[in-house]
Enzyme design. Structure first.
Site, mmCIF file in Angstrom:
data_model
loop_
_atom_site.group_PDB
_atom_site.id
_atom_site.type_symbol
_atom_site.label_atom_id
_atom_site.label_comp_id
_atom_site.label_asym_id
_atom_site.label_seq_id
_atom_site.Cartn_x
_atom_site.Cartn_y
_atom_site.Cartn_z
ATOM 1 N N GLU A 43 -12.553 -3.322 8.946
ATOM 2 C CA GLU A 43 -13.407 -2.835 7.857
ATOM 3 C C GLU A 43 -13.518 -3.863 6.751
ATOM 4 O O GLU A 43 -14.576 -4.083 6.182
ATOM 5 C CB GLU A 43 -12.848 -1.512 7.302
ATOM 6 C CG GLU A 43 -13.834 -0.760 6.416
ATOM 7 C CD GLU A 43 -13.815 -1.177 4.952
ATOM 8 O OE1 GLU A 43 -14.751 -0.828 4.234
ATOM 9 O OE2 GLU A 43 -12.856 -1.860 4.525
ATOM 10 N N ASP A 52 -6.751 -1.929 8.678
ATOM 11 C CA ASP A 52 -6.600 -3.324 8.231
ATOM 12 C C ASP A 52 -6.554 -3.359 6.708
ATOM 13 O O ASP A 52 -6.977 -2.414 6.038
ATOM 14 C CB ASP A 52 -7.724 -4.233 8.761
ATOM 15 C CG ASP A 52 -9.108 -3.874 8.222
ATOM 16 O OD1 ASP A 52 -9.386 -2.670 8.041
ATOM 17 O OD2 ASP A 52 -9.918 -4.796 7.979
HETATM 18 N N1 BES Z 1 -12.287 1.175 0.262
HETATM 19 C C1 BES Z 1 -13.267 0.149 0.154
HETATM 20 C C2 BES Z 1 -14.652 0.670 -0.136
HETATM 21 C C3 BES Z 1 -14.868 1.185 -1.521
HETATM 22 C C4 BES Z 1 -14.451 0.457 -2.624
HETATM 23 C C5 BES Z 1 -15.527 2.364 -1.687
HETATM 24 C C6 BES Z 1 -14.693 0.932 -3.896
HETATM 25 C C7 BES Z 1 -15.777 2.838 -2.950
HETATM 26 C C8 BES Z 1 -15.358 2.109 -4.060
HETATM 27 C C9 BES Z 1 -13.330 -0.671 1.427
HETATM 28 O O1 BES Z 1 -12.117 -0.801 2.090
HETATM 29 C C10 BES Z 1 -13.775 -2.069 1.054
HETATM 30 O O2 BES Z 1 -13.112 -2.702 0.304
HETATM 31 N N2 BES Z 1 -14.879 -2.513 1.602
HETATM 32 C C11 BES Z 1 -15.317 -3.863 1.460
HETATM 33 C C12 BES Z 1 -16.315 -4.098 2.541
HETATM 34 C C13 BES Z 1 -16.729 -5.518 2.722
HETATM 35 C C14 BES Z 1 -15.600 -6.460 2.900
HETATM 36 C C15 BES Z 1 -17.707 -5.646 3.865
HETATM 37 C C16 BES Z 1 -15.910 -4.096 0.071
HETATM 38 O O3 BES Z 1 -16.544 -3.205 -0.511
HETATM 39 O O4 BES Z 1 -15.688 -5.187 -0.460
HETATM 40 ZN ZN ZN Z 2 -11.044 -2.526 0.868
#
Ligand code: BES
Ligand code: ZN
Length: 457
Positions: A153, A88
């Site tokens: 995710e 997603d």
């Molecule tokens: N790829 C990111 C996680 C991430 C971002 C890891 C920056 C390390 C550094 C992931 O897809 C993401 O964006 N996660 C969301 C989760 C939330 C919506 C619950 C986030 O971190 O905002």
């Molecule tokens: Zn993300």
């Protein structure tokens, strides 16, 4: 391994074309109108994994978006890797700020631009292509591989939690492998061992029962936009400390050892400012930029809505105002407790004449991985081979909510071996992925499965 790497090298153009096809499916999980596209993307993942050579591949329906699960378990005596990723993506808005259309991936100056290019389709595809190469050259994978791809995710992984519990036995493995984080900098391959958690809140402020003429009523009736501004301004003090009572109570202090390790990383603050076009960095007093984003909590307003925001001027005293606020959490803060403390703070500071409703969205605890897992050594060797440089250990400020459940439900450590760069605009217009890192990422993934199977410390 040489033949596998040669195979990967010979297919560079085809790999980029396949990434374009993946990006073309607008799998925006938060938008109900895109549910059909999200399902279509799950089917695309299913078909690709089947074509790659996985023996069992299924699309699992959930109360939300589908989960894609695949297995290849014919490496007897070898360890099992559970690969996790997400198909997603975040909404492309504001669309008008993209240089090329978000779902028509375009290559410019060695980078591929499109929503999901780095987060997370390009990084997921890197593993597919590594598996494809192993199957094509050797007819098998070096170790057992289970693949778990989700479509939620970006909205908190709600359907995946119960799936882990229900399918615990199927999901048994030795380690989780994830490529969904940035590397420290170009040319500096990285293994990330910590992520922040999240508590996401929404606030609604209500004043009079209708919008009012600001001339007739202004000065006599409370203004919800101003009340909201007061509430939001009260959340931090002059030193950028969060003022919510009890907010820092469970924050695990930074160790001297970690502080020294971070200070040794090649971080250039001037370059960071230049890249962002900001004259000054603002954050909690007494902490460096890396400390502020990796091991200290943060509170940010994500959006505010109230009153007249169109062109021109309209004299109005709005009836309502709302805001979305995210708090990034660190070990050992608890998102549910933080949501309660936040609500209590808002109630305490709400000015007279308005009412406020506070509602939580998704939450996640921070994640901290042990560094002594043997897969870390395999990942280090794999990254060194593909990027030609020694990897560094980092933490990150973003969240991957399910990593904690992998630990608590499955008892498994997550290895975070990401190939993105910090300035590739994840969640923003012109999201992109450096193609050199994409190709090196495929090679690193191919090396990882081989190195982990070979089992040398
Ligand atoms: N790829 C990111 C996680 C991430 C971002 C890891 C920056 C390390 C550094 C992931 O897809 C993401 O964006 N996660 C969301 C989760 C939330 C919506 C619950 C986030 O971190 O905002
Ligand atoms: Zn993300």
């Amino acid at each position: 391994m040489n033949a596998v790497i040669d195979h990967i090298e010979s297919r560079r153009e085809a790999h980029v074309e396949d990434l374009k096809t993946f990006i073309a499916i607008p799998s925006v999980s938060t938008n109900p109108e895109r549910a059909g596209d999200v399902a279509r993307c799950a089917d695309h993942c299913h078909d690709s994994l089947r074509d790659v050579g996985f023996t069992t591949v299924e699309v699992v329906k959930t109360g939300g978006h589908p989960i894609v699960y695949a297995e290849w378990l014919e490496a007897e005596g070898a360890p099992t890797v559970l690969f996790y990723g997400h198909y997603d993506v975040q909404p492309p808005d504001p669309i008008e700020l993209w240089t090329s259309p978000p779902f028509e991936a375009t290559v410019r100056d060695g980078k591929i631009y499109g929503r999901g290019s780095v987060d997370d389709k390009g990084q997921v595809l890197a593993h597919w292509k590594a598996w494809e190469a192993h199957f094509a050259v050797n007819g098998r994978l070096p170790c057992n591989v289970k693949v778990l791809l989700e479509g939620e995710e970006e909205i908190g992984s709600e359907s995946l939690e119960p799936f882990l519990v229900e399918r615990k036995t199927d999901l048994a493995a030795d380690v989780i492998l994830i490529s969904d984080s940035p590397m420290f900098a170009r040319g500096v391959p990285s293994l990330c061992y910590g992520l922040r958690g999240l508590c996401y809140m929404e606030l609604h402020v209500r004043g009079a029962n209708t919008d009012l003429h600001s001339g007739s009523f202004g000065g006599a009736v409370a203004n919800p936009a101003q009340a909201l501004a007061k509430i939001l301004a009260s959340l931090k003090d002059e030193d950028e400390r969060i003022t919510i009572d009890g907010f820092y109570d469970r924050v695990r202090p930074l160790t001297d050892e970690e502080r020294d390790e971070f200070a040794r990383l090649p971080f250039d603050e001037e370059e960071y400012k230049r890249q962002l076009d900001v004259s000054e960095l603002v954050g909690e007093a007494g902490f460096s930029t890396l400390e502020r984003t990796w091991v200290r909590p943060a509170l940010d307003i994500n959006g505010m809505i109230s009153g007249f925001t169109g062109d021109g001027a309209k004299t109005v005293l709005p009836a309502e105002a709302s805001a979305k606020v995210s708090m990034r959490l660190v070990p050992d803060q608890d998102p549910e407790e933080i949501a309660r403390l936040f609500a209590a703070h808002v109630e305490r500071v709400t000015p007279p004449g308005v009412s406020v409703k506070v509602a939580p969205h998704h939450g996640a605890r921070a994640y901290l991985a042990p560094l002594d897992h043997p897969a870390n050594q395999a990942a280090k060797r794999a990254l060194a081979a593909a990027f030609g440089a020694e990897p560094v250990f980092t933490r990150e400020g973003g969240s991957i909510p399910i990593t904690n459940s992998f630990q608590s439900t499955l008892g498994l450590t997550s290895i975070l071996m990401g190939f993105g760069l910090p300035d590739e605009n994840a969640h923003a217009p012109d999201e992109n992925l450096d193609l050199d890192n994409f190709h090196r990422g495929i090679a690193a993934a191919a090396h990882f499965y081989h190195e982990y199977a070979s089992g040398v410390g």
